[in-house]
Scaffold this motif. Structure first.
Motif, short mmCIF file in Angstrom:
data_model
loop_
_atom_site.label_atom_id
_atom_site.label_comp_id
_atom_site.label_asym_id
_atom_site.label_seq_id
_atom_site.Cartn_x
_atom_site.Cartn_y
_atom_site.Cartn_z
N PHE A 287 0.82 -1.21 0.00
CA PHE A 287 0.00 0.00 0.00
C PHE A 287 0.86 1.27 0.00
N GLN A 288 2.00 1.23 0.68
CA GLN A 288 2.90 2.40 0.63
C GLN A 288 3.42 2.61 -0.79
N ALA A 289 3.75 1.53 -1.46
CA ALA A 289 4.24 1.64 -2.83
C ALA A 289 3.15 2.17 -3.76
N LEU A 290 1.93 1.69 -3.57
CA LEU A 290 0.82 2.10 -4.43
C LEU A 290 0.30 3.51 -4.11
N ALA A 291 0.70 4.04 -2.98
CA ALA A 291 0.22 5.37 -2.58
C ALA A 291 0.78 6.48 -3.46
N ASP A 292 1.88 6.21 -4.14
CA ASP A 292 2.52 7.24 -4.95
C ASP A 292 2.11 7.10 -6.42
N PRO A 293 1.61 8.19 -7.03
CA PRO A 293 1.16 8.10 -8.42
C PRO A 293 2.27 7.76 -9.42
N THR A 294 3.50 8.19 -9.13
CA THR A 294 4.62 7.86 -10.02
C THR A 294 4.86 6.36 -10.02
N ARG A 295 4.83 5.76 -8.83
CA ARG A 295 5.07 4.31 -8.75
C ARG A 295 3.92 3.54 -9.39
N ARG A 296 2.69 4.02 -9.23
CA ARG A 296 1.56 3.34 -9.90
C ARG A 296 1.73 3.40 -11.41
N ALA A 297 2.17 4.54 -11.92
CA ALA A 297 2.40 4.67 -13.37
C ALA A 297 3.53 3.74 -13.82
N MET A 298 4.56 3.62 -13.01
CA MET A 298 5.66 2.70 -13.35
C MET A 298 5.14 1.26 -13.42
N LEU A 299 4.29 0.89 -12.47
CA LEU A 299 3.74 -0.47 -12.49
C LEU A 299 2.88 -0.69 -13.73
N ARG A 300 2.07 0.31 -14.11
CA ARG A 300 1.26 0.17 -15.34
C ARG A 300 2.17 -0.04 -16.54
N SER A 301 3.27 0.69 -16.58
CA SER A 301 4.22 0.56 -17.68
C SER A 301 4.85 -0.84 -17.68
N LEU A 302 5.18 -1.34 -16.49
CA LEU A 302 5.80 -2.66 -16.39
C LEU A 302 4.80 -3.78 -16.70
N HIS B 23 12.19 5.17 -6.36
CA HIS B 23 10.83 4.66 -6.54
C HIS B 23 10.85 3.15 -6.77
N ILE B 24 11.79 2.71 -7.58
CA ILE B 24 11.88 1.27 -7.89
C ILE B 24 12.22 0.48 -6.64
N LYS B 25 13.06 1.02 -5.78
CA LYS B 25 13.40 0.33 -4.52
C LYS B 25 12.16 0.16 -3.64
N GLY C 234 -2.64 -9.90 -2.03
CA GLY C 234 -2.90 -9.63 -0.62
C GLY C 234 -3.70 -8.35 -0.44
N GLY C 235 -3.37 -7.33 -1.21
CA GLY C 235 -4.12 -6.08 -1.15
C GLY C 235 -5.54 -6.26 -1.65
N PHE C 236 -5.67 -7.04 -2.70
CA PHE C 236 -6.99 -7.32 -3.26
C PHE C 236 -7.86 -8.03 -2.23
N GLU C 237 -7.31 -9.02 -1.56
CA GLU C 237 -8.07 -9.76 -0.54
C GLU C 237 -8.45 -8.85 0.62
N TRP C 238 -7.56 -7.98 1.02
CA TRP C 238 -7.85 -7.04 2.10
C TRP C 238 -9.00 -6.13 1.69
N GLY D 99 7.81 -6.11 -3.12
CA GLY D 99 7.80 -7.35 -3.90
C GLY D 99 7.12 -7.21 -5.24
N LEU D 100 6.82 -5.97 -5.65
CA LEU D 100 6.09 -5.74 -6.89
C LEU D 100 6.99 -5.67 -8.12
N VAL D 101 8.27 -5.47 -7.89
CA VAL D 101 9.22 -5.35 -9.01
C VAL D 101 10.42 -6.24 -8.72
N GLN D 102 10.86 -6.93 -9.76
CA GLN D 102 12.09 -7.71 -9.72
C GLN D 102 13.08 -7.02 -10.65
#
Length: 132
Positions: free
Chosen positions: A13-28, A52-54, A82-86, A60-63
């Motif tokens: 949730f901390q990682a997803l809280a940032d719009p830049t990181r969410r955009a990076m995940l969409r790109s990945l 951001h990547i760290k 896990g977030g989805f289930e929560w 655990g969202l990026v390797q």
């Protein structure tokens, strides 16, 4: 085990809280990308993108794979489960709450409708006398 899961969920949730990181995940989600490719749309330095990547790696969202001087990143969507289930727990809560609200509103509507008198049966038509 529960504490570890809780820490992982916090990191997600901390990682997803940032719009830049969410955009990076969409790109990945489209394909593997280098740190430079992830930084480019945001006009940020490689060092800033790496921070951001760290955060995404801690969740655990990026390797990350290092090939010489190139750092390639790929999405690992498994921790999102896990977030989805929560969130599903709260989805069920809101669905139950909205169902109760709907039932109350329907009952209120029924109570406010004017009573419609029951339709009386049609009166019989007078019979004509046969012509002689």
């Amino acid at each position: 085990m529960v504490e570890h899961d809780s820490e992982r969920l916090d990191a997600v949730f901390q990682a997803l809280a940032d719009p830049t990181r969410r955009a990076m995940l969409r790109s990945l989600a489209e394909r593997e990308r280098s740190v430079g490719e992830l930084a480019e749309p945001f006009h940020m330095t490689l060092a800033a993108a790496s921070k951001h990547i760290k955060a995404l790696e801690r969740a655990g969202l990026v390797q990350r794979t290092v090939l010489g001087r190139t750092h390639l990143c790929r999405l690992d969507a498994h921790p999102l489960h896990g977030g989805f289930e929560w969130l599903r727990h709260y989805e069920r809560f809101w669905n139950r709450s909205l169902d109760r609200l709907e039932a109350l509103l329907r009952a209120e509507d029924r109570a406010q409708r004017p009573a419609v008198p029951a339709a009386s049966p049609p009166s019989p038509k007078p019979r004509r006398k046969p012509r002689e």
